[in-house]
Structure formats: C-alpha cells, structure tokens
Write a protein that holds these residues in place. Structure first.
Motif, PDB file in Angstrom:
ATOM      1  N   LEU A  16       0.024  -8.687  -2.502  1.00  0.00           N
ATOM      2  CA  LEU A  16      -0.286  -7.278  -2.295  1.00  0.00           C
ATOM      3  C   LEU A  16       0.176  -6.894  -0.894  1.00  0.00           C
ATOM      4  O   LEU A  16       0.317  -7.751  -0.025  1.00  0.00           O
ATOM      5  CB  LEU A  16      -1.806  -7.039  -2.358  1.00  0.00           C
ATOM      6  N   VAL A  17       0.358  -5.605  -0.683  1.00  0.00           N
ATOM      7  CA  VAL A  17       0.514  -5.074   0.664  1.00  0.00           C
ATOM      8  C   VAL A  17      -0.750  -4.274   0.939  1.00  0.00           C
ATOM      9  O   VAL A  17      -1.128  -3.395   0.155  1.00  0.00           O
ATOM     10  CB  VAL A  17       1.767  -4.179   0.801  1.00  0.00           C
ATOM     11  N   LEU A  18      -1.420  -4.625   2.028  1.00  0.00           N
ATOM     12  CA  LEU A  18      -2.647  -3.943   2.413  1.00  0.00           C
ATOM     13  C   LEU A  18      -2.387  -3.022   3.593  1.00  0.00           C
ATOM     14  O   LEU A  18      -1.465  -3.240   4.374  1.00  0.00           O
ATOM     15  CB  LEU A  18      -3.713  -4.966   2.830  1.00  0.00           C
ATOM     16  N   PRO A  35      -9.959  -7.866   2.047  1.00  0.00           N
ATOM     17  CA  PRO A  35     -11.007  -7.835   3.065  1.00  0.00           C
ATOM     18  C   PRO A  35     -11.497  -6.417   3.356  1.00  0.00           C
ATOM     19  O   PRO A  35     -10.765  -5.430   3.165  1.00  0.00           O
ATOM     20  CB  PRO A  35     -10.349  -8.447   4.300  1.00  0.00           C
ATOM     21  N   SER A  36     -12.720  -6.344   3.826  1.00  0.00           N
ATOM     22  CA  SER A  36     -13.322  -5.069   4.201  1.00  0.00           C
ATOM     23  C   SER A  36     -12.454  -4.377   5.247  1.00  0.00           C
ATOM     24  O   SER A  36     -11.939  -5.013   6.163  1.00  0.00           O
ATOM     25  CB  SER A  36     -14.719  -5.331   4.767  1.00  0.00           C
TER      26      SER A  36
END
Length: 59
Positions: A16-18, A35-36
């Motif tokens: 994924l790209v976050l 992650p948050s």
C-alpha cells in the motif's frame, strides 16, 4: 528486488501507499495493519508500483 518491505511475492499485490496528515507518503506491506495517523491512498499493488507512486509524490 528484495528487502524488508518486499516479501518476494513478485507479480502480487502486496503493498500500500500510505499518507499522513502532513502529506507524507510511505510504502507499507498490505499484510500489516495501517498504523494510527496514516491512511491508504493507493494499493494494494505490486511493490514496484507502490515505489513509483511514492517517488512520484516526492516531486
């Protein structure tokens, strides 16, 4: 290509790209929980496709 974020699953949608609230992009394994403070903005896609997306975002 191998490394800590490339499990060697060539041809599979593994990453994924976050993006965080500051607009920073990060490559992330699809099998790990996001992650948050981060949200998926691209993927799941191949490692190579996600690397290209992160590099394009730097420009």
């Amino acid at each position: 290509m191998t490394g800590p974020f490339d499990p060697g699953n060539e041809g599979q949608d593994t990453h994924l790209v976050l993006e965080n609230a500051n607009g920073m992009l990060s490559l992330w394994p699809a099998w790990r929980a996001v992650p948050s403070g981060w949200a998926a903005v691209s993927g799941a896609a191949s490692y190579e496709a996600c690397v290209r997306r992160v590099e394009a975002g730097r420009g």
